[in-house]
Design a protein around this motif. Structure first.
Motif, PDB file in Angstrom:
ATOM      1  N   PHE C  78       0.869  -1.383  -0.114  1.00 57.05           N
ATOM      2  CA  PHE C  78       0.022   0.723  -0.132  1.00 57.05           C
ATOM      3  C   PHE C  78       0.982   1.488  -0.216  1.00 57.05           C
ATOM      4  O   PHE C  78       0.637   2.217  -0.837  1.00 57.05           O
ATOM      5  N   GLY C  79       1.395   1.317   0.562  1.00 54.11           N
ATOM      6  CA  GLY C  79       2.754   2.119   0.741  1.00 54.11           C
ATOM      7  C   GLY C  79       3.410   2.901   0.052  1.00 54.11           C
ATOM      8  O   GLY C  79       3.340   3.792  -0.583  1.00 54.11           O
ATOM      9  N   ALA C  80       3.739   1.616  -0.695  1.00 56.96           N
ATOM     10  CA  ALA C  80       4.112   1.627  -2.403  1.00 56.96           C
ATOM     11  C   ALA C  80       4.590   2.278  -3.326  1.00 56.96           C
ATOM     12  O   ALA C  80       4.759   3.026  -3.733  1.00 56.96           O
ATOM     13  N   TYR C  81       2.943   1.804  -3.456  1.00 54.35           N
ATOM     14  CA  TYR C  81       1.930   2.416  -4.354  1.00 54.35           C
ATOM     15  C   TYR C  81       1.295   3.329  -4.440  1.00 54.35           C
ATOM     16  O   TYR C  81       1.423   4.224  -5.422  1.00 54.35           O
ATOM     17  N   ALA C  82       1.360   3.377  -2.795  1.00 54.19           N
ATOM     18  CA  ALA C  82       0.514   5.439  -2.575  1.00 54.19           C
ATOM     19  C   ALA C  82       1.819   5.940  -3.281  1.00 54.19           C
ATOM     20  O   ALA C  82       1.184   7.315  -3.989  1.00 54.19           O
ATOM     21  N   THR C  83       3.126   5.609  -3.108  1.00 52.69           N
ATOM     22  CA  THR C  83       3.633   6.449  -3.184  1.00 52.69           C
ATOM     23  C   THR C  83       3.851   6.535  -4.824  1.00 52.69           C
ATOM     24  O   THR C  83       3.938   7.646  -5.631  1.00 52.69           O
ATOM     25  N   ALA C  84       4.190   5.886  -5.045  1.00 48.02           N
ATOM     26  CA  ALA C  84       4.656   5.678  -6.785  1.00 48.02           C
ATOM     27  C   ALA C  84       3.489   6.079  -7.555  1.00 48.02           C
ATOM     28  O   ALA C  84       3.462   6.748  -8.575  1.00 48.02           O
ATOM     29  N   GLY C 146      -1.533  -1.201 -12.419  1.00 45.80           N
ATOM     30  CA  GLY C 146      -0.523  -1.208 -14.248  1.00 45.80           C
ATOM     31  C   GLY C 146      -0.006  -2.885 -13.508  1.00 45.80           C
ATOM     32  O   GLY C 146       0.317  -3.458 -14.190  1.00 45.80           O
ATOM     33  N   GLY C 147      -0.818  -3.362 -13.081  1.00 47.62           N
ATOM     34  CA  GLY C 147      -1.618  -4.997 -13.291  1.00 47.62           C
ATOM     35  C   GLY C 147       0.191  -5.830 -12.863  1.00 47.62           C
ATOM     36  O   GLY C 147       0.502  -5.601 -11.926  1.00 47.62           O
ATOM     37  N   ALA C 148       0.480  -6.965 -13.662  1.00 48.38           N
ATOM     38  CA  ALA C 148       1.774  -7.572 -12.873  1.00 48.38           C
ATOM     39  C   ALA C 148       2.771  -6.796 -13.823  1.00 48.38           C
ATOM     40  O   ALA C 148       4.225  -6.909 -13.378  1.00 48.38           O
ATOM     41  N   ARG C 149       2.526  -5.775 -14.580  1.00 44.98           N
ATOM     42  CA  ARG C 149       3.823  -4.874 -15.172  1.00 44.98           C
ATOM     43  C   ARG C 149       3.887  -3.785 -14.006  1.00 44.98           C
ATOM     44  O   ARG C 149       5.617  -3.834 -13.797  1.00 44.98           O
ATOM     45  N   GLY C 150       3.093  -3.801 -12.928  1.00 38.43           N
ATOM     46  CA  GLY C 150       4.248  -2.313 -12.062  1.00 38.43           C
ATOM     47  C   GLY C 150       3.871  -1.332 -12.545  1.00 38.43           C
ATOM     48  O   GLY C 150       3.116  -0.754 -13.497  1.00 38.43           O
ATOM     49  N   VAL C 151       4.642  -0.381 -11.552  1.00 44.87           N
ATOM     50  CA  VAL C 151       4.497   1.089 -11.156  1.00 44.87           C
ATOM     51  C   VAL C 151       6.320   1.430 -11.943  1.00 44.87           C
ATOM     52  O   VAL C 151       7.079   0.906 -11.032  1.00 44.87           O
ATOM     53  N   GLU C 152       6.427   1.858 -12.509  1.00 42.34           N
ATOM     54  CA  GLU C 152       7.979   2.797 -12.822  1.00 42.34           C
ATOM     55  C   GLU C 152       7.990   4.301 -12.373  1.00 42.34           C
ATOM     56  O   GLU C 152       6.568   5.174 -13.895  1.00 42.34           O
ATOM     57  N   ILE C 153       8.532   4.656 -11.891  1.00 40.01           N
ATOM     58  CA  ILE C 153       8.494   6.079 -11.335  1.00 40.01           C
ATOM     59  C   ILE C 153       9.492   6.797 -12.061  1.00 40.01           C
ATOM     60  O   ILE C 153      10.731   5.898 -12.979  1.00 40.01           O
ATOM     61  N   PRO C 154       9.440   7.692 -13.044  1.00 42.09           N
ATOM     62  CA  PRO C 154      10.745   7.767 -14.222  1.00 42.09           C
ATOM     63  C   PRO C 154      11.207   9.105 -13.250  1.00 42.09           C
ATOM     64  O   PRO C 154      11.612   9.365 -12.615  1.00 42.09           O
ATOM     65  N   ILE C 155      12.642   8.548 -14.071  1.00 40.76           N
ATOM     66  CA  ILE C 155      13.865   8.638 -13.244  1.00 40.76           C
ATOM     67  C   ILE C 155      14.338  10.297 -13.268  1.00 40.76           C
ATOM     68  O   ILE C 155      14.318  11.337 -15.221  1.00 40.76           O
ATOM     69  N   GLY C 235       7.951   1.013   3.112  1.00 42.79           N
ATOM     70  CA  GLY C 235       7.304   0.462   1.384  1.00 42.79           C
ATOM     71  C   GLY C 235       7.334   2.033   0.462  1.00 42.79           C
ATOM     72  O   GLY C 235       7.514   2.065  -0.775  1.00 42.79           O
ATOM     73  N   SER C 236       6.749   3.365   0.998  1.00 39.48           N
ATOM     74  CA  SER C 236       6.932   4.370   0.489  1.00 39.48           C
ATOM     75  C   SER C 236       8.383   4.441  -0.233  1.00 39.48           C
ATOM     76  O   SER C 236       8.739   5.174  -1.634  1.00 39.48           O
ATOM     77  N   PHE C 237       9.534   4.342   0.590  1.00 42.62           N
ATOM     78  CA  PHE C 237      10.958   4.641   1.055  1.00 42.62           C
ATOM     79  C   PHE C 237      11.578   3.713  -0.635  1.00 42.62           C
ATOM     80  O   PHE C 237      12.038   3.281  -1.442  1.00 42.62           O
ATOM     81  N   MET C 238      10.427   2.245  -0.542  1.00 41.38           N
ATOM     82  CA  MET C 238      10.814   1.182  -1.713  1.00 41.38           C
ATOM     83  C   MET C 238      10.470   1.570  -3.242  1.00 41.38           C
ATOM     84  O   MET C 238      11.589   1.463  -3.766  1.00 41.38           O
ATOM     85  N   ALA C 239       9.882   2.341  -3.003  1.00 42.64           N
ATOM     86  CA  ALA C 239       9.237   3.254  -4.305  1.00 42.64           C
ATOM     87  C   ALA C 239      10.089   3.928  -5.010  1.00 42.64           C
ATOM     88  O   ALA C 239      10.579   3.236  -6.145  1.00 42.64           O
ATOM     89  N   VAL C 240      10.694   4.834  -3.827  1.00 37.19           N
ATOM     90  CA  VAL C 240      11.867   5.544  -4.782  1.00 37.19           C
ATOM     91  C   VAL C 240      13.010   4.757  -4.625  1.00 37.19           C
ATOM     92  O   VAL C 240      14.245   5.979  -5.307  1.00 37.19           O
ATOM     93  N   TYR C 241      13.494   4.222  -3.788  1.00 33.68           N
ATOM     94  CA  TYR C 241      14.695   3.608  -3.660  1.00 33.68           C
ATOM     95  C   TYR C 241      14.557   2.028  -4.850  1.00 33.68           C
ATOM     96  O   TYR C 241      16.413   2.879  -5.923  1.00 33.68           O
ATOM     97  N   TYR C 244      11.031   1.386  -9.170  1.00 36.17           N
ATOM     98  CA  TYR C 244       9.908   0.050 -10.599  1.00 36.17           C
ATOM     99  C   TYR C 244       9.667  -0.722  -9.347  1.00 36.17           C
ATOM    100  O   TYR C 244      10.641  -1.305  -8.506  1.00 36.17           O
ATOM    101  N   ILE C 245       8.299  -0.781  -9.121  1.00 35.17           N
ATOM    102  CA  ILE C 245       7.456  -1.882  -8.308  1.00 35.17           C
ATOM    103  C   ILE C 245       6.310  -2.672  -9.211  1.00 35.17           C
ATOM    104  O   ILE C 245       6.077  -2.319  -9.498  1.00 35.17           O
ATOM    105  N   ASP C 246       5.917  -3.482  -8.685  1.00 33.04           N
ATOM    106  CA  ASP C 246       4.801  -4.713  -8.875  1.00 33.04           C
ATOM    107  C   ASP C 246       4.557  -5.475  -7.799  1.00 33.04           C
ATOM    108  O   ASP C 246       5.925  -5.392  -6.854  1.00 33.04           O
TER     109      ASP C 246
END
Lengths: 285, 241, 333
Positions: C78-84, C146-155, C235-241, C244-246
């Motif tokens: 939830f944290g990772a997806y909210a952030t991403a 984003g389904g199984a593909r996940g979410v990518e945060i633009p660099i 989770g939020s940290f994982m998203a920006v670290y 890319y999350i799925d």
């Protein structure tokens, strides 16, 4: 109509396998109030035995049935003597993590030996054969498996309710302390429950290998299905596991037809709803 | 202060408390006696909120608390101890008592001060930092008592406090109890199936047998009644006297 | 106010060797990236701090609460997806996504806790597992996640403190250390608070806790809710670290297990346990795993884990901290 009939038959046949898988879990829980998280890994081992014997020794997977059951029995007894009896008296957390550790160990042992590759049994009298009965086409192996499940259930039921050994098991499950004072070897009974649990689930594994692929991580899914089945049937109830297995089989097949991506979720939701709203299950005490 | 009216508690078909009524005045010490299985603990558990009464009223300072959950009963001012001791094994003695004191405050320092004060009065200061599981039963009993008192009750219910204690320890705990009663203006309600303890401390006793109240009155009067002796020792003994 | 600060930042109630040990620990973490310059070594340190953070949060329910929760990964998710998603959809600065993530996780935990705490022991543990798996299947199934593909945060280029993107791992090191300290001091306050004591009282004996005026059910629900919120922080940290999350990366069962295991091995119900557990398991995982992976021997690292787990369960349910504490007690006697 044809589809419905096909689904119902398929669901019941799968359900019988689920029931056999759940039987051991329910028995172990009934006798000593401990949940075996490694249950699916015992199943996985049974599947690999069928795979190995068929691929390398060219034995028909049918011959592997008794071998898998025997190996499962030994694995169950061994787990009890090496690990389980040491964690039985510990706090609940320790019990959980003990069997969880066992699960991880077996899973990654399989990963080490067999690599994560997906494998399947390719030869055998029953493999790939289908029978046609009116509207319904069924794999011969599934019909056969269902028959073996029924026999195994009958045998276990007879053992528990008609033999002296079974009486010892039942006594231990009702009150282990009292049973001990009556001269029943409760430690032996616990080990026996693990043995039977291991044998039945490994047998189910060898049957399942006829029509389901094998990977080292296949166990967890079946452990969870077995939990749902046992919860629905009532923890510790043999008859409950039988009926609940068929119900779970039907739920999975039908929900899989509706939303195939979420078919397992339906089973998890069933578990959740049952334990929350009817913790005794259908047949529990 | 406490008024129990026509209390009934049945477990399925088994009636554990059948139509019990009694009153308890402020500052009084009321004893509840009866042989094992008389329904004493059931009555206690009904008042303390652990069982929901099947019928009847429990009025505490005018409020009907029948069926309230235990934590609200405690906050209302009724504390209890347990027959089999229920001390938190992974918390120190002081922390056990502090948790009781937290019932009336949100401040840790206040709770701590209160706990230390009670432990001091109980003569338990030396055990404050220890875990309770290794301590002797007499000490554990006093910890339970201290913990209940820390919730600042008006009514303190003690379930078999003297069980497992030797006569000397019993005397000591009675003395402690009486001192707390004076200082904190407690009303006491206690059960016991051992007569001696309850007879020396109670001003009035209720006798229960087979789920019914069979006698009530001053300890020495009640002890002489035939039906009380009968309940305890069997019919033949009462008549042969 | 002064009392509150003392409760948060001081360990006066703990023995001196613990306080000294903690100071040494802080110093080591502070100078670590200047001593170890290899990218891999730094990555290990960051993952260690991340799992120590996860462990501290899980300790609330698993250690102080005594309830085995095998679904913490859903909160991480939830944290990772909210952030991403907030960054990708609306370009919300990272710092503003943390709280919503924690609130979402806490709200879900609160809602689910209500039926969940009618269960105990094994039933509860399996239920948490099921709930987490359902969420994972849903996140794979849904399109908007984003389904199984996940979410990518633009660099982005260069160091960016708004979206917390950096080229050097040193930034991430201090950043996760900061989050770790936040949670650590929260836990230090929590264990001494009224709520903290209520949670422990409920763990030790529910009936006795109720007799002391504690609302057992509410205490469990509140505790589970906070645990959920804390899981989302990491989770939020994982998203920006990872950028890319799925669902397989941030919500798998293995993550739930590893978090719980970290605490169990280190010592459940103690403030140091999660740190010790993470300090053992994470380097073991990363070095042994990498070395064995290079040898093409998959699985041995997890077998080692499993054996540690079984030995701890059979011999010392209070974990490594339990062993240390007993040793120290013996010596001071």
């Amino acid at each position: 109509m044809e589809l419905t009939a096909q689904l119902l038959v398929y669901g019941v046949l799968m359900g019988l396998i689920f029931a056999l898988i759940a039987l051991g879990l329910s028995l172990i829980f009934g006798v000593m109030n401990i949940v075996n998280f490694a249950h699916g890994e015992f199943l996985m081992m049974g599947m690999y035995i069928a795979y190995l014997l068929s691929t390398f020794l060219h034995l028909d997977p049918l011959i592997s049935l008794p071998i898998a059951a025997g190996a499962g029995y030994l694995l169950g007894i061994g787990s009890y003597h090496i690990l389980i009896h040491r964690i039985l008296r510990g706090p609940m957390v320790a019990q959980l993590f003990g069997t969880f550790g066992l699960m991880l160990f077996l899973r990654y042992l399989a990963m080490y030996i067999f690599t994560p590759d997906v494998r399947s049994v390719k030869q055998g009298i029953l493999v790939g054969k289908t029978l046609s009965m009116g509207w319904v086409n069924v794999d011969a192996s599934k019909i056969f498996s269902a028959g073996v499940c029924l026999l195994a259930f009958a045998a276990i039921y007879w053992m528990i309710y008609r033999t002296k050994l079974g009486r010892g098991l039942r006594a231990t499950s009702i009150d282990a302390e009292a049973a001990k004072y009556m001269g029943i070897d409760t430690k032996g009974m616990n080990a026996l429950a693990w043995g039977i649990g291991g044998a039945t689930v490994a047998l189910a594994g060898a049957l399942l290998a006829h029509f389901y692929y094998v990977t080292p991580t296949v166990g967890m899914l079946f452990t969870l299905i077995a939990f749902a089945t046992v919860a629905l049937g009532g923890f510790g109830s043999i008859l409950g596991a039988f009926v609940a297995g068929i119900i779970i089989g039907l739920i999975m097949v039908i929900s899989g037809q509706l939303v195939s991506e979420l078919k397992f979720s339906f089973i998890y939701v069933v578990y959740f709803l049952v334990v929350v709203f009817r913790p005794r299950g259908l047949f529990g005490w | 202060m406490l008024e129990v009216k026509n209390l009934v508690k049945a477990f399925g078909g088994l009636v554990a408390n059948g139509d019990i009524s009694f009153e308890l005045q402020e500052g009084e010490v009321l004893g509840l006696i009866g042989p094992n299985g008389a329904g004493k603990s059931t009555l206690f558990n009904c008042i303390a909120g652990y069982y929901k009464p099947t019928a009847g009223k429990i009025l505490f300072e005018g409020k009907d608390i029948a069926g309230w959950p235990p934590h609200l009963v405690t906050r209302e001012g009724i504390a209890r101890t347990f027959q089999g001791m229920k001390i938190m094994p992974n918390l120190t003695v002081e922390e056990n008592v502090m948790i009781g004191a937290f019932c009336r405050t949100n401040e840790r320092q206040v709770a701590k001060k209160e706990a230390r004060e009670i432990l001091n009065l109980m003569g338990l200061t030396e055990f404050g930092k220890e875990l309770p599981s290794g301590l002797p039963i007499s000490v554990q009993k006093r910890i339970e008592l201290a913990r209940a008192i820390a919730t600042k009750p008006k009514l303190l219910m003690l379930d078999e406090l003297a069980a497992g204690l030797n006569p000397l320890e019993t005397k000591e705990i009675i003395r402690t109890l009486q001192r707390f009663k004076e200082e904190r203006k407690l009303t006491l309600f206690l059960t016991e199936h051992v007569m001696e303890f309850i007879m020396t401390i109670s001003e009035r006793v209720i006798v229960m047998a087979a789920g019914k109240k069979i006698a009530e009155g001053r300890p020495e009067e009640v002890a002489r009644q035939d039906k009380v002796v009968e309940a305890y020792l069997g019919e033949r003994y009462a008549k042969g006297r | 106010m002064g009392q509150l600060l003392t409760d948060i930042f001081f360990f006066n109630d703990r023995p001196r060797f613990e306080r000294v040990g903690f100071l040494i620990f802080i110093l080591i973490i502070l100078i670590f990236p200047w001593i170890v310059t290899s990218a891999y070594g730094r990555a290990v340190a960051i993952k260690f701090l991340l799992f120590a953070l996860f462990g501290l949060g899980w300790n609330l329910i698993g250690g102080y609460g005594g309830q085995v929760d095998l679904g913490q990964a859903k909160n991480v998710g939830f944290g990772a997806y909210a952030t991403a998603l907030m960054i990708v959809w609306w370009k919300v600065p990272f710092w503003l996504t943390i709280i919503p993530g924690m609130i979402i996780a806490a709200a879900e935990s609160f809602a689910i806790a209500y039926p969940m705490f009618r269960l105990k022991g094994h039933y509860f543990a399996i239920a948490t597992l099921c709930v987490a798996l359902v969420w994972k299947e849903l996140f794979i199934f849904w399109d908007w996640t984003g389904g199984a593909r996940g979410v990518e945060i633009p660099i982005r280029s260069g160091a960016d403190f708004v979206y917390m993107q950096f080229n050097s791992p040193i930034y991430y090191h201090y950043f996760i250390f900061f989050l770790f300290l936040l949670q650590f001091f929260f836990m230090n306050w929590f264990r001494k608070s009224k709520l903290g004591y209520a949670v422990q009282a409920v763990r030790d004996n529910e009936e006795a806790a109720a007799s002391l005026g504690i609302n057992v059910y509410r205490t469990k629900v509140v505790n589970y809710t906070i645990t959920g919120g804390l899981g989302a922080l990491g989770g939020s940290f994982m998203a920006v670290y990872y950028l890319y999350i799925d669902p397989d990366a941030v919500m798998p069962l293995d993550l739930s297990i590893l978090i719980a295991m970290t605490v169990m091995v280190g010592g459940a119900g103690s403030i140091w346990g999660p740190i010790i557990g993470a300090a053992i398991l994470i380097p073991l995982d990363m070095y042994l795993g990498a070395w064995l992976g290079a040898q093409k021997r998959l699985g041995i690292d997890f077998m080692v884990y499993a054996v540690i787990m079984m030995v701890i369960a059979a011999k010392e349910p209070r974990g490594i901290w339990g062993i240390i504490e007993r040793k120290i007690k013996k010596e001071t006697r």
